[in-house]
Motif scaffolding. Structure first.
Motif, PDB file in Angstrom:
ATOM      1  N   PHE A  25      32.506   1.236 -10.182  1.00  0.00           N
ATOM      2  CA  PHE A  25      33.773   1.897 -10.498  1.00  0.00           C
ATOM      3  C   PHE A  25      34.682   0.927 -11.258  1.00  0.00           C
ATOM      4  O   PHE A  25      35.265   1.295 -12.289  1.00  0.00           O
ATOM      5  N   SER A  26      34.765  -0.310 -10.779  1.00  0.00           N
ATOM      6  CA  SER A  26      35.688  -1.242 -11.451  1.00  0.00           C
ATOM      7  C   SER A  26      35.160  -1.622 -12.839  1.00  0.00           C
ATOM      8  O   SER A  26      35.945  -1.753 -13.780  1.00  0.00           O
ATOM      9  N   VAL A  27      33.849  -1.784 -12.989  1.00  0.00           N
ATOM     10  CA  VAL A  27      33.316  -2.137 -14.312  1.00  0.00           C
ATOM     11  C   VAL A  27      33.511  -0.963 -15.282  1.00  0.00           C
ATOM     12  O   VAL A  27      33.857  -1.159 -16.449  1.00  0.00           O
ATOM     13  N   LEU A  28      33.333   0.259 -14.798  1.00  0.00           N
ATOM     14  CA  LEU A  28      33.530   1.421 -15.663  1.00  0.00           C
ATOM     15  C   LEU A  28      34.988   1.501 -16.130  1.00  0.00           C
ATOM     16  O   LEU A  28      35.263   1.769 -17.306  1.00  0.00           O
ATOM     17  N   GLY A  72      27.793  -9.795 -18.429  1.00  0.00           N
ATOM     18  CA  GLY A  72      29.029 -10.594 -18.384  1.00  0.00           C
ATOM     19  C   GLY A  72      29.707 -10.461 -17.032  1.00  0.00           C
ATOM     20  O   GLY A  72      30.229 -11.440 -16.476  1.00  0.00           O
ATOM     21  N   TYR A  73      29.687  -9.249 -16.489  1.00  0.00           N
ATOM     22  CA  TYR A  73      30.249  -9.025 -15.154  1.00  0.00           C
ATOM     23  C   TYR A  73      29.464  -9.833 -14.117  1.00  0.00           C
ATOM     24  O   TYR A  73      30.041 -10.487 -13.244  1.00  0.00           O
ATOM     25  N   ALA A  74      28.131  -9.805 -14.248  1.00  0.00           N
ATOM     26  CA  ALA A  74      27.276 -10.539 -13.308  1.00  0.00           C
ATOM     27  C   ALA A  74      27.597 -12.031 -13.349  1.00  0.00           C
ATOM     28  O   ALA A  74      27.684 -12.684 -12.302  1.00  0.00           O
ATOM     29  N   VAL A  75      27.797 -12.557 -14.542  1.00  0.00           N
ATOM     30  CA  VAL A  75      28.135 -13.970 -14.700  1.00  0.00           C
ATOM     31  C   VAL A  75      29.408 -14.288 -13.900  1.00  0.00           C
ATOM     32  O   VAL A  75      29.461 -15.256 -13.146  1.00  0.00           O
ATOM     33  N   GLY A  81      21.744 -13.711 -23.594  1.00  0.00           N
ATOM     34  CA  GLY A  81      22.761 -14.342 -24.440  1.00  0.00           C
ATOM     35  C   GLY A  81      24.075 -14.614 -23.732  1.00  0.00           C
ATOM     36  O   GLY A  81      25.070 -14.928 -24.374  1.00  0.00           O
ATOM     37  N   ASN A  82      24.093 -14.477 -22.421  1.00  0.00           N
ATOM     38  CA  ASN A  82      25.335 -14.627 -21.664  1.00  0.00           C
ATOM     39  C   ASN A  82      25.294 -15.908 -20.835  1.00  0.00           C
ATOM     40  O   ASN A  82      24.608 -15.979 -19.827  1.00  0.00           O
ATOM     41  N   GLY A 104      33.494 -13.751 -18.216  1.00  0.00           N
ATOM     42  CA  GLY A 104      32.212 -13.220 -18.692  1.00  0.00           C
ATOM     43  C   GLY A 104      32.308 -11.775 -19.129  1.00  0.00           C
ATOM     44  O   GLY A 104      31.773 -11.382 -20.174  1.00  0.00           O
ATOM     45  N   ILE A 105      33.008 -10.968 -18.346  1.00  0.00           N
ATOM     46  CA  ILE A 105      33.060  -9.524 -18.664  1.00  0.00           C
ATOM     47  C   ILE A 105      33.814  -9.309 -19.979  1.00  0.00           C
ATOM     48  O   ILE A 105      33.404  -8.503 -20.820  1.00  0.00           O
ATOM     49  N   TYR A 106      34.870 -10.058 -20.173  1.00  0.00           N
ATOM     50  CA  TYR A 106      35.649  -9.931 -21.411  1.00  0.00           C
ATOM     51  C   TYR A 106      34.813 -10.387 -22.601  1.00  0.00           C
ATOM     52  O   TYR A 106      34.727  -9.705 -23.631  1.00  0.00           O
ATOM     53  N   GLY A 107      34.138 -11.535 -22.430  1.00  0.00           N
ATOM     54  CA  GLY A 107      33.308 -12.071 -23.511  1.00  0.00           C
ATOM     55  C   GLY A 107      32.175 -11.124 -23.872  1.00  0.00           C
ATOM     56  O   GLY A 107      31.849 -10.942 -25.057  1.00  0.00           O
ATOM     57  N   ASP A 108      31.582 -10.492 -22.856  1.00  0.00           N
ATOM     58  CA  ASP A 108      30.462  -9.582 -23.103  1.00  0.00           C
ATOM     59  C   ASP A 108      30.935  -8.350 -23.894  1.00  0.00           C
ATOM     60  O   ASP A 108      30.324  -7.941 -24.891  1.00  0.00           O
TER      61      ASP A 108
END
Ligand code: AMP
Ligand code: MG
Length: 345
Positions: A95-98, A175-178, A199-200, A279-283
């Motif tokens: 939910f938060s990633v979406l 990126g989220y996982a990172v 690539g992350n 990570g999430i922003y970069g991805d």
């Protein structure tokens, strides 16, 4: 996210003791490799709890695979996509990633779009059954590709997709996982670590000898790198058309789809590497800016200023944001030009 069924639960663990010169402390190095989230993952950790942290890394990636994969049977995204036209209730992660993907999509005027999945599928990138869809098919799928086709029930973490709409987290989940792994390393007092999910990359802390991490930027047109940067506590995330593509009748089609046209992005870029704190922003950024092309990326950077970027165009020329000028080192013998971005007024 692609071919979840190829998830290989093998974590090769290498343990090594590092003795720091001039001091008697011995810090264990733990190295693991596994295949998950459709990519080769490697982790290097230095710290006393390294062994259990590595195990937790593996378990955690399993959990995310089960939630985010578009192809793994019974994954949360799969269930959501199979039940478009009905309310569906999601885990906290998803939910938060979406919601992040949704906001980011709006900030890029749809260059990044988690509803791109019907197009990704039509071009054959999910099952490697590559094809060029007809113009008619693309136009009809484009009506499904729009974040306005997603509604939320915030209180209950509910999501409603219009009939036929489907989500793809391939451009954001790693990126989220990172970020999640880094938070876990921090909690477990890991001294220093380098994680790479395809690539992350995230360089956590400094190297054990106190120096910065050197991260190479891959040459999209061959082996080796075009150059390198030195970082600590940064995500370094690359999207490139060389990472997945197919060629048909002399034309090359990459997995980075422009959701505004329905076709693989043809923006004049070969790769985008983002250097930032998250990570999430970069991805999200690397995917979106690849689609947007250099000119719009420069405008986006000028407006936001909270990341750095390395853009390689299809001529092999390299453009870097001013924040990387002092750290970027061009690889010896690399033929392309290097230019520091300036902003037109
Ligand atoms: P990345 O390697 O992070 O750039 O992600 C590429 C993956 O994201 C692709 O394989 C697709 O699954 C998905 N994708 C492709 N185009 C887009 C787009 N414009 N917006 C969001 N996700 C995309
Ligand atoms: Mg991405």
């Amino acid at each position: 996210m692609g071919i979840g069924s190829r998830f290989l639960c093998v974590l090769l663990v290498l343990v090594q003791l590092t003795t720091l010169s001039g001091c008697s402390t011995e810090i264990e190095e733990h190295t693991g490799e596994l295949f998950a989230m459709n990519t080769l993952i490697s982790v290097q950790i230095w710290g006393s709890e390294g062994k259990s942290v590595l195990r937790e890394t593996e378990n955690y990636l399993y959990t995310l695979e089960q939630e985010f994969s578009t192809t793994r049977n019974g994954s949360e995204v799969n269930l959501l996509n199979d039940n478009s036209g009905e309310w569906h209730y999601l885990s906290d992660h998803l939910f938060s990633v979406l919601q992040y993907a949704h906001m980011f999509s709006l900030s890029t005027q749809g260059a990044f779009d988690p509803t791109v999945y019907p197009l990704v599928k039509a071009w054959g990138f999910t099952q490697e059954n590559y094809r060029v869809p007809s113009e008619e098919e693309i136009q009809s799928l484009l009506t499904l590709v729009d974040v306005n086709n997603v509604s939320y029930d915030d209180e209950n973490q509910g999501v409603f997709l219009v009939e036929g709409a489907e989500l793809d987290f391939g451009g954001i989940a790693k990126g989220y996982a990172v970020d999640q792994l880094v938070a876990m390393y921090r909690e477990n007092k890991v001294e220093t670590a380098l994680v790479s999910l395809g690539g992350n990359i995230y360089a956590y802390g400094k190297k054990i000898d106190g120096s910065l991490w050197t991260i190479g930027v891959q040459n999209p047109y061959g082996g080796g790198s075009v150059g390198s940067i030195q970082v600590e506590n940064k995500a370094v995330i690359t999207s490139g058309s060389y990472q997945r593509f197919f060629t048909l009748e002399g034309n090359t089609y990459s997995h980075l789809i422009d959701p505004r046209t329905g076709y693989p992005a043809d923006s004049g870029l070969a790769s985008v590497t983002i250097v930032c704190d998250s990570g999430i922003y970069g991805d999200c950024l690397s995917t979106a800016l690849f689609v947007m092309g250099l000119e719009d990326s420069i405008a986006y950077h000028q407006e936001h200023q909270d990341f750095d970027g390395i853009f390689i165009d299809t001529q092999g020329d390299i453009y870097i944001t001013p924040g990387l000028e002092s750290t970027f080192v061009l690889a010896k013998g690399y033929q392309g030009n290097l230019q520091v971005i300036t902003y037109g007024n």
